[in-house]
Write an enzyme that holds these catalytic residues in place. Structure first.
Site, PDB file in Angstrom:
ATOM      1  N   CYS A  50       0.849  -1.190   0.000  1.00 38.34           N
ATOM      2  CA  CYS A  50       0.000   0.000   0.000  1.00 38.34           C
ATOM      3  C   CYS A  50       0.888   1.245   0.000  1.00 38.34           C
ATOM      4  O   CYS A  50       1.882   1.295   0.724  1.00 38.34           O
ATOM      5  CB  CYS A  50      -0.870  -0.009   1.250  1.00 38.34           C
ATOM      6  SG  CYS A  50      -1.939   1.437   1.391  1.00 38.34           S
ATOM      7  N   LEU A  51       0.512   2.240  -0.797  1.00 36.29           N
ATOM      8  CA  LEU A  51       1.302   3.475  -0.855  1.00 36.29           C
ATOM      9  C   LEU A  51       1.310   4.200   0.496  1.00 36.29           C
ATOM     10  O   LEU A  51       2.214   4.980   0.770  1.00 36.29           O
ATOM     11  CB  LEU A  51       0.752   4.415  -1.936  1.00 36.29           C
ATOM     12  CG  LEU A  51       0.871   3.901  -3.386  1.00 36.29           C
ATOM     13  CD1 LEU A  51       0.169   4.856  -4.336  1.00 36.29           C
ATOM     14  CD2 LEU A  51       2.329   3.721  -3.788  1.00 36.29           C
ATOM     15  N   HIS A 110      -8.945  -3.653  -2.230  1.00 33.93           N
ATOM     16  CA  HIS A 110      -8.006  -2.813  -1.464  1.00 33.93           C
ATOM     17  C   HIS A 110      -8.477  -1.349  -1.472  1.00 33.93           C
ATOM     18  O   HIS A 110      -8.495  -0.692  -0.422  1.00 33.93           O
ATOM     19  CB  HIS A 110      -6.612  -2.955  -2.089  1.00 33.93           C
ATOM     20  CG  HIS A 110      -5.529  -2.180  -1.410  1.00 33.93           C
ATOM     21  ND1 HIS A 110      -4.508  -2.786  -0.708  1.00 33.93           N
ATOM     22  CD2 HIS A 110      -5.292  -0.840  -1.315  1.00 33.93           C
ATOM     23  CE1 HIS A 110      -3.703  -1.854  -0.213  1.00 33.93           C
ATOM     24  NE2 HIS A 110      -4.144  -0.667  -0.581  1.00 33.93           N
ATOM     25  N   GLU A 111      -8.869  -0.854  -2.652  1.00 30.84           N
ATOM     26  CA  GLU A 111      -9.270   0.564  -2.742  1.00 30.84           C
ATOM     27  C   GLU A 111     -10.621   0.816  -2.067  1.00 30.84           C
ATOM     28  O   GLU A 111     -10.795   1.841  -1.408  1.00 30.84           O
ATOM     29  CB  GLU A 111      -9.294   1.036  -4.201  1.00 30.84           C
ATOM     30  CG  GLU A 111      -7.960   0.947  -4.942  1.00 30.84           C
ATOM     31  CD  GLU A 111      -6.768   1.510  -4.182  1.00 30.84           C
ATOM     32  OE1 GLU A 111      -6.924   2.469  -3.406  1.00 30.84           O
ATOM     33  OE2 GLU A 111      -5.658   0.958  -4.358  1.00 30.84           O
ATOM     34  N   HIS A 146     -10.031   1.105   1.559  1.00 31.78           N
ATOM     35  CA  HIS A 146      -9.556   2.458   1.895  1.00 31.78           C
ATOM     36  C   HIS A 146     -10.744   3.413   2.074  1.00 31.78           C
ATOM     37  O   HIS A 146     -10.805   4.175   3.042  1.00 31.78           O
ATOM     38  CB  HIS A 146      -8.690   3.025   0.771  1.00 31.78           C
ATOM     39  CG  HIS A 146      -7.229   2.719   0.897  1.00 31.78           C
ATOM     40  ND1 HIS A 146      -6.497   3.034   2.011  1.00 31.78           N
ATOM     41  CD2 HIS A 146      -6.362   2.149   0.022  1.00 31.78           C
ATOM     42  CE1 HIS A 146      -5.228   2.650   1.815  1.00 31.78           C
ATOM     43  NE2 HIS A 146      -5.127   2.117   0.627  1.00 31.78           N
TER      44      HIS A 146
HETATM   45 ZN    ZN Z   1      -3.518   1.230  -0.220  1.00 31.04          ZN
END
Ligand code: ZN
Length: 170
Positions: free
Chosen positions: A93-94, A135-136, A139
């Site tokens: 993850c960024l 994943h998004e 978030h």
């Molecule tokens: Zn992420």
């Protein structure tokens, strides 16, 4: 367009569920362009709006990281509506840079969303695409991939992050 700073684990904005976008106006369009540029600059295959501090239900995904224009998906108000199967692959993850961990995810996912023109779309993703979609949307619901970890794996990654935060290197 502008590359926006990416918020990291520990920033409260990552833990707040984002707000539904009711109007894809000029400001939102500009923000979407900034999100795309930020994702490519990172580089990453996906980015959620709250990762750049904006609590709006918008995500961008591009598994080709800008190499193939038809692989860019701008997803406004995305919802996962169907899941199938299971996969067990490494995920990062960024907002949690330099950490990856194996996360169990569905093998296929179907997402409903609006494109940037406000048109409703549905899309099936498989493998890495399904992983990115889950994943998004996690978030946008205030979640992070480490939430899916359990036991020692989770303790280990959280301890390492806390150490970095303390040392001022996060
Ligand atoms: Zn992420």
């Amino acid at each position: 367009m502008a590359v926006l700073p990416i918020r990291k684990f520990g920033d409260d904005v990552l833990r707040v569920p984002t707000e539904i976008v009711s109007d894809i106006d000029a400001g939102v369009q500009k923000f979407i362009d900034d999100m795309i540029e930020t994702m490519y600059a990172a580089p990453g295959i996906g980015l959620a709006a709250n990762q750049v501090g904006v609590s709006k239900r918008i995500a961008v995904i591009d598994l080709s990281v800008g190499k193939r224009p038809d692989e860019l998906h701008v997803c406004v108000n995305p919802e996962i509506i169907e899941l199938e199967g299971q996969q067990n692959e490494s995920e990062g993850c960024l907002s949690i840079p330099d950490f990856t961990e194996t996360v169990v995810r569905p093998l296929r996912a179907k997402m409903r969303y609006l494109d940037r023109n406000g048109r409703q779309r549905e899309m099936w993703g498989e493998g890495l695409m399904a992983r990115a979609m889950c994943h998004e949307t996690d978030h946008l619901n205030g979640g992070l991939f480490v939430d899916h970890l359990r036991g020692l794996k989770k303790d280990r990654i959280l301890k390492k992050i806390q150490k970095l935060v303390k040392s001022g290197m996060w």
